[in-house]
Motif scaffolding. Structure first.
Motif, PDB file in Angstrom:
ATOM      1  N   SER A  85       0.855  -1.184   0.000  1.00 11.85           N
ATOM      2  CA  SER A  85       0.000   0.000   0.000  1.00 11.85           C
ATOM      3  C   SER A  85       0.892   1.236   0.000  1.00 11.85           C
ATOM      4  CB  SER A  85      -0.896  -0.059   1.246  1.00 11.85           C
ATOM      5  OG  SER A  85      -2.101   0.619   1.079  1.00 11.85           O
ATOM      6  N   ILE A  86       0.850   2.020  -1.077  1.00  9.14           N
ATOM      7  CA  ILE A  86       1.844   3.054  -1.370  1.00  9.14           C
ATOM      8  C   ILE A  86       1.170   4.419  -1.382  1.00  9.14           C
ATOM      9  CG2 ILE A  86       3.450   3.863  -3.141  1.00  9.14           C
ATOM     10  CD1 ILE A  86       3.734   0.895  -3.993  1.00  9.14           C
ATOM     11  N   HIS A  87       1.632   5.353  -0.508  1.00 12.74           N
ATOM     12  CA  HIS A  87       0.825   6.552  -0.275  1.00 12.74           C
ATOM     13  C   HIS A  87       1.587   7.871  -0.213  1.00 12.74           C
ATOM     14  CE1 HIS A  87      -2.551   3.959   0.083  1.00 12.74           C
ATOM     15  NE2 HIS A  87      -1.924   3.229   0.980  1.00 12.74           N
ATOM     16  N   ILE A  88       0.794   8.941  -0.366  1.00 15.30           N
ATOM     17  CA  ILE A  88       1.258  10.321  -0.271  1.00 15.30           C
ATOM     18  C   ILE A  88       1.973  10.544   1.067  1.00 15.30           C
ATOM     19  CG2 ILE A  88      -1.043  10.973   0.580  1.00 15.30           C
ATOM     20  CD1 ILE A  88      -0.608  13.777  -0.495  1.00 15.30           C
ATOM     21  N   THR A  89       2.934  11.443   1.061  1.00 16.98           N
ATOM     22  CA  THR A  89       3.707  11.764   2.261  1.00 16.98           C
ATOM     23  C   THR A  89       2.815  11.988   3.479  1.00 16.98           C
ATOM     24  OG1 THR A  89       5.113  13.431   3.305  1.00 16.98           O
ATOM     25  CG2 THR A  89       3.800  14.169   1.433  1.00 16.98           C
ATOM     26  N   SER A 121       1.677  13.368  -5.795  1.00 19.73           N
ATOM     27  CA  SER A 121       1.300  13.288  -7.199  1.00 19.73           C
ATOM     28  C   SER A 121       1.999  12.107  -7.889  1.00 19.73           C
ATOM     29  CB  SER A 121       1.600  14.620  -7.905  1.00 19.73           C
ATOM     30  OG  SER A 121       1.054  14.650  -9.203  1.00 19.73           O
ATOM     31  N   MET A 122       2.429  12.310  -9.128  1.00 20.23           N
ATOM     32  CA  MET A 122       2.961  11.183  -9.881  1.00 20.23           C
ATOM     33  C   MET A 122       4.343  10.728  -9.436  1.00 20.23           C
ATOM     34  SD  MET A 122       1.127   9.400 -11.913  1.00 20.23           S
ATOM     35  CE  MET A 122       2.383   8.644 -12.953  1.00 20.23           C
ATOM     36  N   ALA A 123       4.979  11.416  -8.499  1.00 19.77           N
ATOM     37  CA  ALA A 123       6.166  10.828  -7.880  1.00 19.77           C
ATOM     38  C   ALA A 123       5.736   9.585  -7.121  1.00 19.77           C
ATOM     39  CB  ALA A 123       6.851  11.818  -6.952  1.00 19.77           C
ATOM     40  N   THR A 124       4.637   9.694  -6.374  1.00 19.79           N
ATOM     41  CA  THR A 124       4.035   8.529  -5.722  1.00 19.79           C
ATOM     42  C   THR A 124       3.529   7.555  -6.778  1.00 19.79           C
ATOM     43  OG1 THR A 124       3.402   9.777  -3.755  1.00 19.79           O
ATOM     44  CG2 THR A 124       2.177   7.765  -4.196  1.00 19.79           C
ATOM     45  N   GLY A 125       2.935   8.091  -7.839  1.00 22.19           N
ATOM     46  CA  GLY A 125       2.418   7.242  -8.913  1.00 22.19           C
ATOM     47  C   GLY A 125       3.486   6.409  -9.590  1.00 22.19           C
ATOM     48  N   LEU A 126       4.652   7.006  -9.852  1.00 21.31           N
ATOM     49  CA  LEU A 126       5.738   6.253 -10.497  1.00 21.31           C
ATOM     50  C   LEU A 126       6.244   5.133  -9.601  1.00 21.31           C
ATOM     51  CD1 LEU A 126       7.850   9.078 -12.220  1.00 21.31           C
ATOM     52  CD2 LEU A 126       6.193   7.528 -13.273  1.00 21.31           C
ATOM     53  N   ILE A 127       6.236   5.363  -8.293  1.00 17.57           N
ATOM     54  CA  ILE A 127       6.639   4.325  -7.337  1.00 17.57           C
ATOM     55  C   ILE A 127       5.628   3.178  -7.374  1.00 17.57           C
ATOM     56  CG2 ILE A 127       6.998   3.819  -4.881  1.00 17.57           C
ATOM     57  CD1 ILE A 127       7.902   6.848  -4.696  1.00 17.57           C
ATOM     58  N   ALA A 128       4.352   3.531  -7.404  1.00 13.67           N
ATOM     59  CA  ALA A 128       3.305   2.513  -7.491  1.00 13.67           C
ATOM     60  C   ALA A 128       3.411   1.724  -8.792  1.00 13.67           C
ATOM     61  CB  ALA A 128       1.926   3.159  -7.367  1.00 13.67           C
TER      62      ALA A 128
END
Length: 279
Positions: A85-89, A121-128
């Motif tokens: 589960s990968i989330h915003i700061t 944003s898509m920094a989190t998205g790229l990790i996901a």
């Protein structure tokens, strides 16, 4: 059944990419006065920016409840190898904490790893996406967790804003507060460091800000993946995407993605930015 990836709508992950990789998105809440909407579910980006620009009430956001995460986790079959589960700061949103609470509330028969990306944003998205691609290739739970955590160290996001007004009024301005009052016609540029919004640079015009974005992408090359994000200016986003294609491996193209209501609440109209995952 492999590993399932969960993220939140503040990742701005496009629905088609999420569907392709089997990533589940938990929406944050966007509120206009007494009206509450689920980001990307009951309000679209077009509807949101129309109300943001022309409406009398500035929006606010709130994190998903632990119950929202419980609902998602409990729908996952018991025979999966695990959930990442990968989330915003967590320094800007309580979303990560809601996911942790949900993990502790349920009696899952599979492991759940909740990850704070320290970004937005898509920094989190790229990790996901990196985690999702590893899972799709049959990676183990431990391998998917490792890829996600290692990706955090190589992910960057920089945004060129038309104004700091929305970030300031939304209370998410962080260390970028120092830029307020000294801008005049200068366009602010922000980034996230250690999970907080901080100044990146100042551009004397929007065009010069776009050049700074291009230079930053070149500085971080070679790139494993990249995404250009925008709120209302797709032409500028397309221009940036064309310029950074050369920094990606052959045949790989940068994504162009619209910033959704959650991040748009604080960025406002006219935002263009880049999220990068360095090789």
């Amino acid at each position: 059944m492999g590993v399932i990836i969960v993220t939140d709508s503040a990742s701005d992950l496009p629905s088609d990419v999420a569907e392709e990789l089997g990533i589940k998105i938990v929406p944050l809440n966007v509120n206009f006065g007494t009206e509450s909407f689920k980001d990307g579910v009951t309000i679209s980006a077009d509807e949101f920016y129309g109300r943001l620009i022309d409406g009398p009430v500035l929006p606010t956001t709130s994190q998903p409840s632990p119950g929202d995460f419980v609902e998602v986790y409990e729908q996952i079959p018991d025979d999966v190898d695990g959930v990442v589960s990968i989330h915003i700061t967590s320094k800007l949103s309580g979303t990560y904490n809601s996911a942790i609470q949900a993990k502790n509330q349920i009696n899952a028969k599979f492991p759940i790893e909740v990850i704070d990306t320290a970004s937005v944003s898509m920094a989190t998205g790229l990790i996901a996406i990196a985690a999702g691609e590893t899972a799709k290739k049959g990676g183990s739970f431990e391998e998917v967790v490792r890829v996600a955590k290692e990706s955090i160290e190589h992910t960057h996001v920089v945004a060129l804003l038309d104004t700091l007004e929305y970030l300031q009024k939304g209370g998410r301005i962080g260390k970028a507060q120092s830029m307020v009052g000294s801008l005049l016609s200068i366009k602010p540029m922000i980034t996230t460091l250690d999970g907080e919004v901080k100044p990146f640079s100042k551009a004397r015009s929007f065009a010069k800000g776009l050049v700074k974005l291009k230079d930053f992408a070149k500085e971080k090359a070679p790139l494993a993946s990249a995404c250009v994000i925008y709120s209302t200016s797709i032409d500028s986003a397309t221009e940036i995407a064309e310029s950074i294609t050369e920094h990606l491996s052959e045949g790989n193209q940068p994504m162009v993605t619209r910033i959704g209501p959650t991040i748009g609440t604080y960025g406002g109209p006219g935002v263009v930015g880049i999220a990068l995952l360095s090789s």
